[in-house]
Design an enzyme around this catalytic site. Structure first.
Site, short mmCIF file in Angstrom:
data_model
loop_
_atom_site.label_atom_id
_atom_site.label_comp_id
_atom_site.label_asym_id
_atom_site.label_seq_id
_atom_site.Cartn_x
_atom_site.Cartn_y
_atom_site.Cartn_z
N ASP A 140 0.86 -1.17 0.00
CA ASP A 140 0.00 0.00 0.00
C ASP A 140 0.91 1.23 0.00
O ASP A 140 1.91 1.27 0.71
CB ASP A 140 -0.88 0.00 1.26
CG ASP A 140 -2.30 0.43 0.96
OD1 ASP A 140 -2.47 1.55 0.46
OD2 ASP A 140 -3.23 -0.34 1.25
N GLU A 171 -6.21 3.84 -6.28
CA GLU A 171 -7.51 4.03 -5.64
C GLU A 171 -7.99 5.45 -5.93
O GLU A 171 -7.30 6.41 -5.60
CB GLU A 171 -7.42 3.81 -4.13
CG GLU A 171 -8.81 3.74 -3.51
CD GLU A 171 -8.89 4.26 -2.08
OE1 GLU A 171 -9.82 3.86 -1.37
OE2 GLU A 171 -8.03 5.07 -1.67
N HIS A 173 -11.09 -3.16 3.00
CA HIS A 173 -11.13 -2.81 4.43
C HIS A 173 -12.01 -1.59 4.71
O HIS A 173 -12.15 -1.20 5.87
CB HIS A 173 -9.70 -2.55 4.90
CG HIS A 173 -9.08 -1.40 4.18
ND1 HIS A 173 -8.74 -1.48 2.84
CD2 HIS A 173 -8.79 -0.14 4.56
CE1 HIS A 173 -8.26 -0.31 2.45
NE2 HIS A 173 -8.28 0.52 3.47
N ASP A 174 -12.57 -0.97 3.67
CA ASP A 174 -13.45 0.20 3.85
C ASP A 174 -14.91 -0.13 3.60
O ASP A 174 -15.77 0.75 3.75
CB ASP A 174 -13.07 1.31 2.86
CG ASP A 174 -11.68 1.89 3.11
OD1 ASP A 174 -11.21 1.84 4.26
OD2 ASP A 174 -11.08 2.39 2.14
N ASP A 187 -3.12 4.69 -2.42
CA ASP A 187 -4.24 5.23 -1.63
C ASP A 187 -4.64 6.62 -2.13
O ASP A 187 -3.79 7.50 -2.29
CB ASP A 187 -3.77 5.32 -0.17
CG ASP A 187 -4.90 5.57 0.81
OD1 ASP A 187 -5.78 4.71 0.92
OD2 ASP A 187 -4.90 6.64 1.45
O1 TEU Z 1 -9.85 5.37 1.48
C1 TEU Z 1 -10.30 6.48 0.78
C2 TEU Z 1 -11.73 6.58 0.76
O2 TEU Z 1 -12.28 6.85 -0.26
C3 TEU Z 1 -12.45 6.40 2.01
O3 TEU Z 1 -12.43 7.63 2.64
C4 TEU Z 1 -13.83 5.92 1.74
O4 TEU Z 1 -14.51 6.78 0.88
C5 TEU Z 1 -14.58 5.86 3.00
O5 TEU Z 1 -13.79 5.29 3.97
C6 TEU Z 1 -15.82 5.01 2.81
O6 TEU Z 1 -16.44 4.84 4.01
C7 TEU Z 1 -8.50 5.23 1.66
C8 TEU Z 1 -8.23 4.03 2.53
O7 TEU Z 1 -8.66 2.89 1.86
C9 TEU Z 1 -8.90 4.24 3.85
O8 TEU Z 1 -8.79 3.11 4.68
C10 TEU Z 1 -8.26 5.44 4.50
O9 TEU Z 1 -8.93 5.74 5.68
C11 TEU Z 1 -8.27 6.66 3.59
O10 TEU Z 1 -7.91 6.38 2.26
C12 TEU Z 1 -7.28 7.68 4.09
O11 TEU Z 1 -5.98 7.18 3.91
#
Ligand code: TEU
Length: 566
Positions: free
Chosen positions: A98, A264, A336-337, A206
């Site tokens: 990542d 992403e 994970h989101d 990210d």
């Molecule tokens: O996620 C980016 C992102 O788009 C998230 O903010 C998402 O929209 C939201 O969590 C949905 O509920 C990335 C990573 O995958 C995330 O884990 C991080 O928290 C974020 O960036 C900041 O680094």
């Protein structure tokens, strides 16, 4: 141009904190991953993507990096990392790291130096701005603009020592790096090359469409019911985003053909994705777009909107068509989101959990693109039973809850209903390895409780049962590796107006595959052209009894193949 290797690849994502704990501190670690590599290799995947394992205060579970060139001690050491990398390579897989460089941790030495004073040599490595004109610095409303942070509250943090504010799109412990400054970019490229030279095989990048901002930092349109405005239009896909990625390609990726880059990009459009992933432009290999995981979101962030299958098909259909000639899709339900897909679009009750998990897997994997499997998805893991806000650990859930309930006067129960369905902690409960206490994840106290369904839903049980979700995913991945139509076939959506069935074909040369997934708990007949011939075709894969006359059982998926002789 020859097809790159990752066109036929499948990626498995590990969230190290929740994967496997080898030393009993309740937190997953690298040795835990090393111990379970055979589970991953057994699925037949080609690539492992590790969520961040760098030193971090863990404000956002590692997406706040305080040193880009080391390993978080809770997870292990660089020696453990090298051993993990070797273990992945020995099994014929690749390892993708990542890359979190839109922002660093506020505890990164770059930011510590930047914060030291207005004349610091690294002051300009971050976004420092004075208070709004005519306002007293540090008072409510004096922030440089009205942007709200993704995690709730203002996107600006006041620094009393210097009287200025710094920008943080995410938490206040995640200050945004200033990509306008060439020194920042060179430092990032040097770090990326260091990891590639160590042997890693690529990066998942990210929020990499946030790195170029509109440098005039204008106010955003006020959000209804909120004190803050929407900065998205000024930080998403900004004016220099393509330029920065092309520069990164030149400095880092050029000449390293065996690597993989996935960007992403929340909010990216099909048209922009074509530009980002056009091989001739030399930017990135593929993007993670968000349209399909935002399908059940609406104007009010604190309302749950039911899934409309026709809308979902419209989104996937648009992406498949838009990237058919140039560019490349990535395919994911989970990470994970995101909440667990079987709870979100399937049926996670005892009767249909496994069947609907398989249907969802098959429908996704048989699109054109590179599929991603998130840890536990291959077991049909479900959302967790969070009772109160105290059960959540995620900074996003807690921050958004505070803003909605404390500052915007929303009813706590309404906000909780949405967080239970959508909260990111659903994905982060520990991996369920076996039926022993804490699902075999840890001998200590897990940082987030294990889902109580682990006695039934776990990897040991799945490995033993030939009809498990795990073995179904294995078959799906094998199909991608053996049937070229899955990788390269033209995609045609069928039944676009049907709210119950998701159906499409993939055609390559004389081979046509037909995929039909039943997104309901009822029996449904597929009324497609040529149905009689399809009903007689070779049934490659299903998750229930072979259907008669294309009558699908609840949550059934069927994959048929026809080959026309020349
Ligand atoms: O996620 C980016 C992102 O788009 C998230 O903010 C998402 O929209 C939201 O969590 C949905 O509920 C990335 C990573 O995958 C995330 O884990 C991080 O928290 C974020 O960036 C900041 O680094």
């Amino acid at each position: 141009m020859e097809n790159p290797w990752w066109h036929s690849a499948v990626v498995y994502q590990i969230y190290p904190r929740s994967f496997a704990d080898s030393d009993g501190d309740g937190m997953g670690d690298l040795r835990g991953i090393i111990d379970h590599l055979d589970h991953i290799a057994g699925l037949g995947v080609d690539v492992v993507w590790l969520s961040p394992v760098y030193p971090s205060p863990q404000d956002d579970n590692g997406y706040d990096v305080s040193d880009y060139q080391d390993i978080e001690p809770v997870f292990g050491s660089l020696a453990d990392f090298d051993e993990l990398l070797a273990g992945v390579h020995e099994r014929g897989m690749k390892l993708v790291m990542d890359l979190v460089v839109n922002h660093s941790s506020d505890e990164h030495r770059w930011f510590v130096e930047s914060r030291a004073g207005r004349d610091s040599a690294k002051r300009d490595w971050y976004w420092w701005r004075p208070a709004r004109e005519g306002m007293q610095p540090g008072t409510p409303g004096a922030e440089p603009n009205n942007w709200g942070s993704v995690f709730g509250g203002s996107a600006w943090e006041y620094d009393p020592a210097s009287g200025e504010y710094y920008l943080h799109i995410f938490s206040r412990k995640q200050p945004d790096l200033n990509w306008e400054n060439p020194e920042v970019r060179e430092a990032v490229y040097a770090m990326m090359n260091w990891w590639l030279d160590r042997g890693v095989d690529g990066f998942r990048m990210d929020v990499i469409d946030h790195i170029s901002k509109d440098t005039s930092l204008p106010d955003g349109v006020p959000r209804p019911g909120s004190a803050y405005g929407d900065g998205g239009p000024y930080w998403l896909n900004g004016p220099r985003n393509h330029e920065f990625l092309r520069e990164m390609h030149q400095r880092v990726f050029a000449g390293r053909d065996a690597m993989l880059t996935v960007a992403e990009m929340p909010g990216v459009t099909v048209q922009e994705a074509v530009l980002y992933t056009d091989p001739a432009r030399r930017e990135v290999d593929m993007v993670f777009q968000f349209d399909h995981v935002w399908v059940d979101r609406g104007a009010d962030p604190w309302l749950l909107y039911p899934l409309r299958l026709t809308t979902l098909k419209g989104i996937f259909g648009r992406w498949q068509a838009g990237l058919a000639e140039v560019g490349w899709n990535s395919l994911y339900w989970n990470n994970h989101d995101q909440p667990r897909i079987v709870s979100r679009f399937g049926d996670d009750g005892p009767r249909y959990r496994e069947r609907s998990a398989k249907m969802l897997g098959a429908v996704l994997h048989l699109h054109r693109g590179t599929p991603y499997v998130y840890q536990g998805e291959e077991l049909g893991m479900t959302n967790a039973p969070f009772a109160t806000i105290a059960d959540f650990r995620d900074i996003e859930a807690i921050g958004q809850y505070t803003q909605a309930v404390t500052h915007e006067g929303r009813a706590p129960e309404d906000v909780l209903t949405v967080l239970r369905a959508r909260g990111r902690d659903n994905a982060r409960t520990p991996m369920q390895w076996d039926a022993t206490p804490n699902a075999g994840f840890t001998t200590g106290t897990p940082w987030l409780p294990v889902n109580p369904n682990y006695p039934e839903v776990n990897a040991v049980a799945a490995a033993k049962d030939p009809d498990s979700v795990y073995h179904f995913y294995r078959a799906l991945i094998e199909l991608r590796h053996t049937e070229p139509a899955v990788v390269h076939g033209d995609f045609t959506m069928l039944l676009p107006n049907d709210e119950r069935l998701y159906a499409f074909t993939r055609a390559l040369g004389g081979t046509t595959l037909l995929v039909i997934g039943n997104f309901t708990g009822g029996t449904v007949r597929a009324e497609i052209d040529d149905a009689a011939a399809w009903a007689e075709a070779e049934l490659l894969l299903t998750n229930a009894a072979a259907p008669r006359d294309l009558v699908l059982e609840p949550w059934q998926v069927v994959v048929y193949r026809r080959v026309s002789r020349p």
